[in-house]
Write a protein that holds these residues in place. Sequence first.
Motif, PDB file in Angstrom:
ATOM      1  N   THR A   1      -2.361  -5.874   0.649  1.00  0.00           N
ATOM      2  CA  THR A   1      -3.373  -5.035   0.011  1.00  0.00           C
ATOM      3  C   THR A   1      -3.724  -3.837   0.892  1.00  0.00           C
ATOM      4  O   THR A   1      -3.709  -3.928   2.129  1.00  0.00           O
ATOM      5  N   SER A   2      -4.075  -2.735   0.246  1.00  0.00           N
ATOM      6  CA  SER A   2      -4.506  -1.558   1.001  1.00  0.00           C
ATOM      7  C   SER A   2      -5.795  -1.855   1.768  1.00  0.00           C
ATOM      8  O   SER A   2      -6.074  -1.228   2.787  1.00  0.00           O
TER       9      SER A   2
ATOM     10  N   ASP B   1      -2.064  -5.501  -3.758  1.00  0.00           N
ATOM     11  CA  ASP B   1      -1.945  -6.862  -4.280  1.00  0.00           C
ATOM     12  C   ASP B   1      -2.365  -6.863  -5.750  1.00  0.00           C
ATOM     13  O   ASP B   1      -3.365  -6.229  -6.105  1.00  0.00           O
TER      14      ASP B   1
ATOM     15  N   PRO C   1       0.789  -1.230   0.000  1.00  0.00           N
ATOM     16  CA  PRO C   1       0.000   0.000   0.000  1.00  0.00           C
ATOM     17  C   PRO C   1       0.825   1.285   0.000  1.00  0.00           C
ATOM     18  O   PRO C   1       0.251   2.360  -0.154  1.00  0.00           O
TER      19      PRO C   1
ATOM     20  N   ALA D   1      -8.406   6.289  -0.931  1.00  0.00           N
ATOM     21  CA  ALA D   1      -8.859   6.041   0.430  1.00  0.00           C
ATOM     22  C   ALA D   1      -9.594   4.707   0.477  1.00  0.00           C
ATOM     23  O   ALA D   1     -10.212   4.304  -0.514  1.00  0.00           O
TER      24      ALA D   1
ATOM     25  N   LEU E   1      -6.004  -8.146  -6.517  1.00  0.00           N
ATOM     26  CA  LEU E   1      -7.181  -7.599  -5.846  1.00  0.00           C
ATOM     27  C   LEU E   1      -7.484  -6.237  -6.470  1.00  0.00           C
ATOM     28  O   LEU E   1      -6.789  -5.253  -6.197  1.00  0.00           O
TER      29      LEU E   1
ATOM     30  N   GLY F   1      -3.210   5.404   3.089  1.00  0.00           N
ATOM     31  CA  GLY F   1      -2.855   4.462   4.143  1.00  0.00           C
ATOM     32  C   GLY F   1      -1.415   3.988   4.069  1.00  0.00           C
ATOM     33  O   GLY F   1      -0.909   3.747   2.986  1.00  0.00           O
TER      34      GLY F   1
ATOM     35  N   MET G   1     -11.897   2.259  -3.961  1.00  0.00           N
ATOM     36  CA  MET G   1     -12.367   3.091  -5.087  1.00  0.00           C
ATOM     37  C   MET G   1     -13.775   3.615  -4.828  1.00  0.00           C
ATOM     38  O   MET G   1     -14.579   3.737  -5.760  1.00  0.00           O
TER      39      MET G   1
HETATM   40  N1  SAH Z   1      -4.595  -3.690  -5.838  1.00  0.00           N
HETATM   41  C1  SAH Z   1      -4.783  -2.601  -4.916  1.00  0.00           C
HETATM   42  C2  SAH Z   1      -6.100  -1.914  -5.127  1.00  0.00           C
HETATM   43  C3  SAH Z   1      -6.199  -1.190  -6.429  1.00  0.00           C
HETATM   44  S1  SAH Z   1      -7.692  -0.321  -6.615  1.00  0.00           S
HETATM   45  C4  SAH Z   1      -4.653  -3.122  -3.491  1.00  0.00           C
HETATM   46  O1  SAH Z   1      -4.608  -4.322  -3.273  1.00  0.00           O
HETATM   47  O2  SAH Z   1      -4.541  -2.311  -2.597  1.00  0.00           O
HETATM   48  C5  SAH Z   1      -7.229   1.294  -6.077  1.00  0.00           C
HETATM   49  C6  SAH Z   1      -7.885   1.609  -4.766  1.00  0.00           C
HETATM   50  O3  SAH Z   1      -7.143   1.027  -3.712  1.00  0.00           O
HETATM   51  C7  SAH Z   1      -7.940   3.068  -4.419  1.00  0.00           C
HETATM   52  O4  SAH Z   1      -9.028   3.694  -5.030  1.00  0.00           O
HETATM   53  C8  SAH Z   1      -8.107   3.020  -2.925  1.00  0.00           C
HETATM   54  O5  SAH Z   1      -9.425   2.705  -2.565  1.00  0.00           O
HETATM   55  C9  SAH Z   1      -7.249   1.834  -2.576  1.00  0.00           C
HETATM   56  N2  SAH Z   1      -5.898   2.207  -2.163  1.00  0.00           N
HETATM   57  C10 SAH Z   1      -4.742   1.876  -2.762  1.00  0.00           C
HETATM   58  N3  SAH Z   1      -3.700   2.335  -2.056  1.00  0.00           N
HETATM   59  C11 SAH Z   1      -4.212   2.952  -0.980  1.00  0.00           C
HETATM   60  C12 SAH Z   1      -3.650   3.611   0.141  1.00  0.00           C
HETATM   61  N4  SAH Z   1      -2.329   3.738   0.297  1.00  0.00           N
HETATM   62  N5  SAH Z   1      -4.485   4.121   1.078  1.00  0.00           N
HETATM   63  C13 SAH Z   1      -5.813   4.002   0.944  1.00  0.00           C
HETATM   64  N6  SAH Z   1      -6.397   3.396  -0.094  1.00  0.00           N
HETATM   65  C14 SAH Z   1      -5.608   2.876  -1.041  1.00  0.00           C
END
Ligand code: SAH
Length: 548
Positions: A115-116, A87, A10, A237, A90, A213, A184
């Motif tokens: 993953t976030s 990830d 993340p 977020a 995901l 995050g 998202m």
């Molecule tokens: N594959 C990524 C998700 C991709 S979709 C994963 O596993 O995290 C993109 C979305 O992920 C963003 O719109 C947000 O909702 C979330 N996201 C990704 N990084 C983030 C972070 N550092 N803090 C908060 N939300 C995050």
Amino acid sequence: MTVYLVGAGPGDPGLVTRRAAELLGEADVVVYDRLVGPDVLAMARPDALLIDVGKRPGQLHRQSDINGILVDHGRQGGVVVRLKGGDPFLFGRGGEEAEALRAAGLQFEVVPGVTSAFGAPAYAGIPVTHRGLSTSVTVVTGHVGEPLDSSRASSGGSSSGGPGSGEVDWAALAKAGGTLVILMGVAERAEIARRLMAGGRDPSSPVAVVEWGTLPTQTSMRTTLSRLEEAAIEPPAVIVVGPVAAIDLGWFESLPLHGIRVLVTRARAQSAPLRNALRAAGADVVEMPMIQIVDPADGGAALRKAAASAPSYDWVAFTSVNSVERFVQLLRDGRALGPARLAVVGNATAAALRTWHLEADLIAEPQTAEGLAAVMPPAQSGAAEDSPVTAGGSMAPSYGRGRVLFPRAAEGRDVLAPALRAKGWLVDEVDAYRTVPADVSSGLRSQVEDGTVDVVTFTSPSTVRSYVSQFGVPGNWKKTPVVACMGPVTAEAARTAGIYVDVVAAHPTVEHLVAGLVELRASGWQHAEPAHGKPVRDPGRHHLESLP
Ligand code: SAH
């Protein structure tokens, strides 16, 4: 050839898997997304080809284009890393890329990432499941492609979605209970909340939102389902819905320097301890080396000669980690020091010796050149007369006693040698290295000039001089940052350059410097009264209150 579909985590570089770091270190080509943190990208080889396929307004990369880039580079051979936030499988469209690679007959490997969806709540102190509160967690996209139909939602949403339909069945999720983690979902949060309430979720259900995050810019907030719409949120977020969102085991945002952007001006080779200590305290570290350590003018010839005659000295004195490293690596063997004892300026120099299994015999108190001169014993009486060597750098071998070798920075202060001579020692000063101003990239320059840096750290007088030569004196700085100096000598150099110094580390160590910053923040970024020196700012309009 193999294409690697790699999760970058993340944002926090510490959350990158070992496999991902290993592949980044090998990759010839890195194809990356917008949400890959800069510190993670920095793990790539400096000569790797970096391809940004981030989807942002005005520069829309279609998924088919990205697939094409992966297939093309995969066919060319070399190590190709497709780096994705969080990830890769995901909500990362990693599955589509794997399908495209397979269709093209290319091999791939998938490296899962943190993953976030789970990383961001964890850094906000929210356990996504919790005994007695939630026994399930559902990760869902809030981005549904086509606008949500609110008339259907108000009728209970029973017709929306279904297995495999590609649309989220919010009514079913509302009824299923447990924790929802929505990715998202920022843009459509109002509609999502309406649908969940229409499906039966209590409007007072706790909701947490975590922006950016795991990054130094992370902010989290708590609200309820009925008030989610009003929350001022910016992507990226994650939105957490359910009873666990009321749990506040926050730890990351309460780190003492969280949210503070700190510039490290130290030479790259030496910056790791300061960078790590600042990060551990939660700071957002920007590295802009202002100096570079290079060979002395003679290419190191005098130092090599001095190292070879080390046993003829009573003491070897070090006032910097750089001189320790440059000198000790010239010794063939630790025993090549003979009877020479080792005197050092402080704990960091002592630690540098220890990495070579050498123990300092004497550590300065206080940790300055003056302190080192003070703790050195006087030379044995008569030593100066007995020795055939005269002061002034002559390297002739001597069998007399009372000699000190001082491998030093070419432009260091002239403090130690005169003070030791006054105590009767014969001192051979040898240039071990020079510090020269480093080139600053334009990207970094603009970060400093735009005033996004809250704190500038100086770790030596040479970092001060180089900074001032690049950015001028504080009057010319767009925003005056907090200035923190690692020790009194550096602080004096800064004051001489006309800089008001806010933090002077009690001792010239990384730990004391960070502690000084933590203390200043804890006291609300209030200026301490300047002990001496010349404050150049109007104390009435200083910037400190504007910091978080
Ligand atoms: N594959 C990524 C998700 C991709 S979709 C994963 O596993 O995290 C993109 C979305 O992920 C963003 O719109 C947000 O909702 C979330 N996201 C990704 N990084 C983030 C972070 N550092 N803090 C908060 N939300 C995050």
